[in-house]
Structure formats: C-alpha cells, structure tokens
Design a protein around this motif. Structure first.
Motif, PDB file in Angstrom:
ATOM      1  N   UNK A  69       0.849  -1.180   0.000  1.00 56.63           N
ATOM      2  CA  UNK A  69       0.000   0.000   0.000  1.00 56.63           C
ATOM      3  C   UNK A  69       0.884   1.230   0.000  1.00 56.63           C
ATOM      4  N   UNK A  70       0.664   2.127  -0.961  1.00 55.52           N
ATOM      5  CA  UNK A  70       1.355   3.407  -0.915  1.00 55.52           C
ATOM      6  C   UNK A  70       0.664   4.244   0.143  1.00 55.52           C
ATOM      7  N   UNK A  71       1.422   4.634   1.152  1.00 60.88           N
ATOM      8  CA  UNK A  71       0.854   5.300   2.317  1.00 60.88           C
ATOM      9  C   UNK A  71       1.894   6.265   2.875  1.00 60.88           C
ATOM     10  N   UNK A  72       1.504   7.506   3.060  1.00 63.93           N
ATOM     11  CA  UNK A  72       2.436   8.514   3.569  1.00 63.93           C
ATOM     12  C   UNK A  72       3.019   8.108   4.918  1.00 63.93           C
ATOM     13  N   UNK A  73       2.305   7.271   5.660  1.00 72.17           N
ATOM     14  CA  UNK A  73       2.796   6.787   6.959  1.00 72.17           C
ATOM     15  C   UNK A  73       3.565   5.476   6.821  1.00 72.17           C
ATOM     16  N   UNK A  74       3.744   5.024   5.592  1.00 73.65           N
ATOM     17  CA  UNK A  74       4.454   3.771   5.361  1.00 73.65           C
ATOM     18  C   UNK A  74       5.953   3.935   5.528  1.00 73.65           C
ATOM     19  N   UNK A  75       6.657   2.880   5.223  1.00 71.18           N
ATOM     20  CA  UNK A  75       8.112   2.858   5.366  1.00 71.18           C
ATOM     21  C   UNK A  75       8.755   3.454   4.119  1.00 71.18           C
ATOM     22  N   UNK A  76       9.689   4.348   4.344  1.00 77.98           N
ATOM     23  CA  UNK A  76      10.464   4.902   3.238  1.00 77.98           C
ATOM     24  C   UNK A  76      11.587   3.930   2.917  1.00 77.98           C
ATOM     25  N   UNK A  77      11.664   3.514   1.667  1.00 76.99           N
ATOM     26  CA  UNK A  77      12.685   2.563   1.237  1.00 76.99           C
ATOM     27  C   UNK A  77      13.510   3.176   0.112  1.00 76.99           C
ATOM     28  N   UNK A  78      14.762   2.803   0.056  1.00 83.20           N
ATOM     29  CA  UNK A  78      15.592   3.196  -1.080  1.00 83.20           C
ATOM     30  C   UNK A  78      15.177   2.355  -2.288  1.00 83.20           C
ATOM     31  N   UNK A  79      15.642   2.745  -3.441  1.00 83.62           N
ATOM     32  CA  UNK A  79      15.358   1.961  -4.651  1.00 83.62           C
ATOM     33  C   UNK A  79      15.916   0.543  -4.527  1.00 83.62           C
ATOM     34  N   UNK A  80      17.091   0.421  -3.920  1.00 83.99           N
ATOM     35  CA  UNK A  80      17.679  -0.905  -3.722  1.00 83.99           C
ATOM     36  C   UNK A  80      16.816  -1.759  -2.783  1.00 83.99           C
ATOM     37  N   UNK A  81      16.266  -1.125  -1.754  1.00 81.67           N
ATOM     38  CA  UNK A  81      15.411  -1.858  -0.824  1.00 81.67           C
ATOM     39  C   UNK A  81      14.091  -2.272  -1.488  1.00 81.67           C
ATOM     40  N   UNK A  82      13.558  -1.419  -2.344  1.00 81.20           N
ATOM     41  CA  UNK A  82      12.351  -1.791  -3.098  1.00 81.20           C
ATOM     42  C   UNK A  82      12.662  -2.975  -4.003  1.00 81.20           C
ATOM     43  N   UNK A  83      13.826  -2.932  -4.659  1.00 81.16           N
ATOM     44  CA  UNK A  83      14.232  -4.039  -5.533  1.00 81.16           C
ATOM     45  C   UNK A  83      14.326  -5.337  -4.736  1.00 81.16           C
ATOM     46  N   UNK A  84      14.902  -5.262  -3.554  1.00 80.97           N
ATOM     47  CA  UNK A  84      15.036  -6.452  -2.705  1.00 80.97           C
ATOM     48  C   UNK A  84      13.661  -6.976  -2.281  1.00 80.97           C
ATOM     49  N   UNK A  85      12.767  -6.065  -1.905  1.00 81.86           N
ATOM     50  CA  UNK A  85      11.404  -6.475  -1.514  1.00 81.86           C
ATOM     51  C   UNK A  85      10.705  -7.187  -2.672  1.00 81.86           C
ATOM     52  N   UNK A  86      10.797  -6.625  -3.859  1.00 81.85           N
ATOM     53  CA  UNK A  86      10.158  -7.247  -5.026  1.00 81.85           C
ATOM     54  C   UNK A  86      10.772  -8.610  -5.290  1.00 81.85           C
TER      55      UNK A  86
END
Length: 152
Positions: A69-86
């Motif tokens: 969920x895109x949420x302003x209260x969500x966790x801020x991740x770097x692009x590398x962290x998003x890549x790892x999550x995916x």
C-alpha cells in the motif's frame, strides 16, 4: 514471469500522464505482466468516511496475498530496498499488487489487510504522479535485480 498489478482509485485524465505510464508499461513488459486496475472514485457520497469505505471494499476485491500500500505513513525505502522487496516477494507469490488509494486515503480495512506499507516520503503527491513514480520504481527495481546500469 511475475505478475504486477497496480490498483488505483481514479483514472488518468491528462494525456501526458497516460504517455508516461505507457512508456513504463512498455519497458516493464520484458520483466513482468503488468495490469493496472482503475477503480471509480466514489464521489457520489458527501461523507469522506463513506467514500474511503466504499473505495476500500473495491480495492480489497483486487488484492492478493502479496501487496504493498502506498501510504504517507508507510516505510520509506531506497530503490535498492524496493528491488530487494520485489525480489523476495517473487519467491513466495506469482503476483504482487500495489495499491494507490483515493484522494481521501484508504479505509482501515485496507490498512489492516495490507501489511506492507510503502512511502515515497512525507510529501503529498497527486495520484497521477504517484502512479508514474511507482511505475518508474518498479522498473528500476527490475533493472537493479538484473544488474543493469540503469540504476547508478
């Protein structure tokens, strides 16, 4: 090939937003099957709470077990962290869903069901721009995971 679904409330009215999204859809086609589900804004109600509840029911009809969920209260991740999550999500699920709520946000039911909450920072983005940024970050994630020089 992994399936990526983006569920968003509202549609792209301006041509420049549609063109930007089309470009990323084309780029992503070699990495995933991308589906964008545009839900109607529930503007027939005067009460914001009722709007988010109605939109929330529709959103949850399209959310599988692996969702963000895109949420302003969500966790801020770097692009590398998003890549790892995916990358990690592709190991447990054949479909990843990303949700962009409506102008009043999302219901508590949506927040409760979707455990992964992602923020692009404390700024407020128009939903059309958030969709383009999300598509770019998904594309960047695939490029990072493939070892491409796109991400420097």
């Amino acid at each position: 090939m992994i399936n990526i679904k983006i569920v968003c409330v509202g549609n792209l009215k301006e041509e420049f937003w549609r063109k930007a999204c089309e470009e990323y859809k084309k780029r992503l086609s070699k990495f995933c099957n991308l589906k964008i589900v545009e839900l109607d804004e529930q503007n027939k109600f005067d009460n914001a709470q009722r709007i988010v509840e109605e939109e929330g029911r529709e959103i949850l009809n399209h959310v599988g077990r692996s969702a963000f969920l895109l949420d302003i209260k969500g966790k801020e991740l770097s692009s590398e962290e998003i890549a790892e999550k995916i990358k990690n999500e592709t190991l447990v699920s054949s479909e990843i869903t990303f949700v962009i709520g409506g102008s009043y946000g999302v219901s508590n039911d949506v927040r409760d069901k979707i455990k992964n909450k992602l923020s692009f920072g404390k700024i407020t983005l128009p939903h059309n721009l958030a969709r383009v940024v999300l598509l770019e970050q998904i594309y960047r994630a695939f490029m990072i995971n493939s070892g491409s020089k796109y991400h420097k």
